[in-house]
Design a protein around this motif. Structure first.
Motif, mmCIF file in Angstrom:
data_model
loop_
_atom_site.group_PDB
_atom_site.id
_atom_site.type_symbol
_atom_site.label_atom_id
_atom_site.label_comp_id
_atom_site.label_asym_id
_atom_site.label_seq_id
_atom_site.Cartn_x
_atom_site.Cartn_y
_atom_site.Cartn_z
ATOM 1 N N ILE A 97 0.812 -1.223 0.001
ATOM 2 C CA ILE A 97 -0.068 0.242 0.182
ATOM 3 C C ILE A 97 0.861 1.135 0.187
ATOM 4 N N ILE A 98 1.793 1.348 0.751
ATOM 5 C CA ILE A 98 2.845 2.343 0.929
ATOM 6 C C ILE A 98 3.517 2.612 -0.230
ATOM 7 N N LYS A 99 3.990 1.458 -0.971
ATOM 8 C CA LYS A 99 5.070 1.717 -2.084
ATOM 9 C C LYS A 99 3.856 2.106 -3.321
ATOM 10 N N VAL A 100 2.888 1.457 -3.464
ATOM 11 C CA VAL A 100 1.982 1.860 -4.538
ATOM 12 C C VAL A 100 1.492 3.495 -4.490
ATOM 13 N N SER A 101 1.084 3.702 -3.217
ATOM 14 C CA SER A 101 0.661 5.041 -2.883
ATOM 15 C C SER A 101 1.740 6.343 -3.406
ATOM 16 N N ASP A 102 2.827 5.841 -3.107
ATOM 17 C CA ASP A 102 3.901 6.614 -3.280
ATOM 18 C C ASP A 102 4.155 6.818 -4.725
ATOM 19 N N GLU A 103 3.821 5.613 -5.572
ATOM 20 C CA GLU A 103 3.918 5.550 -7.279
ATOM 21 C C GLU A 103 2.978 6.477 -7.641
ATOM 22 N N VAL A 104 1.802 6.296 -7.048
ATOM 23 C CA VAL A 104 0.527 7.042 -7.711
ATOM 24 C C VAL A 104 0.696 8.574 -7.322
ATOM 25 N N PHE A 105 1.162 8.884 -6.184
ATOM 26 C CA PHE A 105 1.287 10.251 -5.994
ATOM 27 C C PHE A 105 2.498 10.933 -6.770
ATOM 28 N N ALA A 106 3.532 10.262 -6.759
ATOM 29 C CA ALA A 106 4.824 10.716 -8.135
ATOM 30 C C ALA A 106 4.020 10.790 -9.493
ATOM 31 N N GLN A 107 3.294 9.860 -9.862
ATOM 32 C CA GLN A 107 2.688 10.077 -11.371
ATOM 33 C C GLN A 107 1.854 11.185 -11.390
#
Length: 205
Positions: free
Chosen positions: A60-70
């Motif tokens: 969840i943390i990893k994907v959330s970071d990717e989503v916000f970065a995008q």
């Protein structure tokens, strides 16, 4: 299903289920039996996709970071416009997935999972750093007060999201829009950032 593109359909369904259960029952109420029931699969089949509940927190943390970065890469306009769009996106994300809040502020994360806590710290540093760059951009463009501290301002930005969620969740019982409630705090935040004119030796109108 906002995680589908990053994880694939089944893992995204599992993460959505974990967030739903976290919101309903808290972290300790998340079990593989409940996850399987929420997803609509046999409990044993979950282990083909996740090894443990702890692993889902990291995902969840990893994907959330990717989503916000995008999302940050797509922001356009002035720094103030970028901050507002990001604020609306993040509050919308929290309204869609309030279980994230329960995970972030759970005793289990802070006491029982030091590795996951370290990942969460890295995630927050990553987001704060990206917000900091937007604020620095606003200072360069003389939109924001030159005396403002980008690091403190980035943490303040994250703080008003936390405050807005608390008001929406606790005081408003989740009635209405978290984004609308949060904008009250955001507007006040922007007033504290904007260039007064005096800092640059200009006449204040």
């Amino acid at each position: 299903m906002k995680f589908a593109e990053e994880l694939g359909k089944r893992k995204a369904e599992i993460l959505n289920a974990v967030l739903t259960l976290a919101d309903k029952f808290g972290i300790k109420g998340i079990t593989t039996k409940r996850i399987a029931s929420e997803v609509g699969v046999v409990e044993g089949s979950l282990y083909r996709h996740i090894e443990s509940k702890k692993q889902t927190f990291g995902m969840i943390i990893k994907v959330s970071d990717e989503v916000f970065a995008q999302k940050i890469k797509t922001l356009k306009g002035k720094a103030s416009e970028k901050l507002k769009e990001l604020f609306l996106y993040m509050t919308g994300f929290l309204q869609d997935f309030p279980g994230i809040y329960r995970i972030i502020f759970s005793d289990e994360l802070y006491v029982d999972n030091p590795e996951t806590l370290s990942e969460f710290r890295d995630f927050m540093h990553s987001i704060a750093g990206r917000i900091e760059k937007i604020i620095e951009e606003g200072k360069r463009e003389r939109e924001f007060d030159r005396a403002s501290d980008p690091k403190i301002a980035s943490l303040h930005f994250l703080g008003i999201i936390h405050t807005g969620f608390t008001l929406w969740n606790l005081f408003e019982s989740r009635k209405g829009s978290l984004q609308k409630i949060g904008l009250r705090f955001f507007d006040q935040y922007m007033k504290s950032l904007r260039n007064s004119g005096e800092i640059y030796g200009e006449e204040v109108v």
